[in-house]
Design a protein around this motif. Sequence first.
Motif, short mmCIF file in Angstrom:
data_model
loop_
_atom_site.label_atom_id
_atom_site.label_comp_id
_atom_site.label_asym_id
_atom_site.label_seq_id
_atom_site.Cartn_x
_atom_site.Cartn_y
_atom_site.Cartn_z
N HIS A 145 34.19 47.99 -70.23
CA HIS A 145 35.55 48.04 -70.75
C HIS A 145 36.43 47.29 -69.76
CE1 HIS A 145 34.21 51.34 -73.41
NE2 HIS A 145 33.47 51.66 -72.36
N CYS B 60 35.77 55.19 -72.91
CA CYS B 60 34.67 55.15 -71.93
C CYS B 60 33.96 56.50 -71.86
CB CYS B 60 35.24 54.77 -70.56
SG CYS B 60 34.01 54.60 -69.27
N TYR B 61 34.74 57.56 -71.84
CA TYR B 61 34.17 58.91 -71.76
C TYR B 61 33.38 59.25 -73.02
CZ TYR B 61 33.99 63.94 -70.78
OH TYR B 61 33.56 65.22 -70.53
N CYS C 108 31.94 57.13 -75.06
CA CYS C 108 30.76 56.28 -75.19
C CYS C 108 29.60 56.80 -74.35
CB CYS C 108 31.10 54.85 -74.78
SG CYS C 108 32.03 53.95 -76.05
N GLN D 165 28.69 53.60 -68.44
CA GLN D 165 29.88 52.87 -68.84
C GLN D 165 30.53 52.26 -67.60
OE1 GLN D 165 30.84 52.68 -72.28
NE2 GLN D 165 28.78 53.55 -72.35
N CYS D 166 31.19 51.13 -67.81
CA CYS D 166 31.84 50.43 -66.70
C CYS D 166 33.23 49.99 -67.12
CB CYS D 166 31.00 49.22 -66.29
SG CYS D 166 31.76 48.17 -65.04
N VAL D 167 34.22 50.20 -66.27
CA VAL D 167 35.58 49.72 -66.50
C VAL D 167 35.88 48.68 -65.43
CG1 VAL D 167 38.02 50.30 -66.67
CG2 VAL D 167 36.31 51.93 -67.45
#
Length: 214
Positions: free
Chosen positions: A4, A107-108, A110, A118-120
């Motif tokens: 993300h 994100c949470y 997913c 997950q990656c931001v």
Amino acid sequence: VSAHVLQVMYLQRGELNRETVFPMHPSSIHGVEDMSTLAELHEAAIMHNLFLRYEKDSIYTNIGSILAAVNPYKQIAGLYDATAVALYSKHQMGELPPHIFAVANECYRCLWKRHDSQCVLISGESGAGKTESTKLLLKFLSVMSQNSAGTPASERTTRVEQALVQSSPIMEAFGNAKTVYNNNSSRFGKFIQLHFSQNGNIQGGCIIDCILQQ
């Protein structure tokens, strides 16, 4: 790993001439929440749309799956309070106006929908607000963690979340410095890793510093 992207920025005024200005479509006069819907998608249209929303204190704008954030350099009432956290935690991406909490919530969610990490990715120039955006992401995930664990509201912050959230001022004390654009500019990059249990609460994490600058 699903990614993300959050792009944080600040607006600068500049001079343009007619030869370098692209035509503007009528739909962009009042500003749009998702700039992928603009009929004319170029730098001028993007900057104009961001400026229109910035004037209305709408500092978040989507570009498809990317969230663009403009540093308002002021406090905006109610933008990050507990009510906003609760509101965005109950809606999926796109159901509410663009917001950093919408990215954190997606994100949470997913984590459980896709069953993978997950990656931001947060990028932007100095003074754009990357450090503050990171704190807001941690704040939202901390609340979601405690809500999923069934902990009473009075005990929402556990020792793990508290350590992660409160580590930022300590790292800033050693790794930040005053620059032309920012009085408290990070002179290093951070990779923050969070570990979630099957119940959805944070069990641990680590912070790795990188890209040290002089």
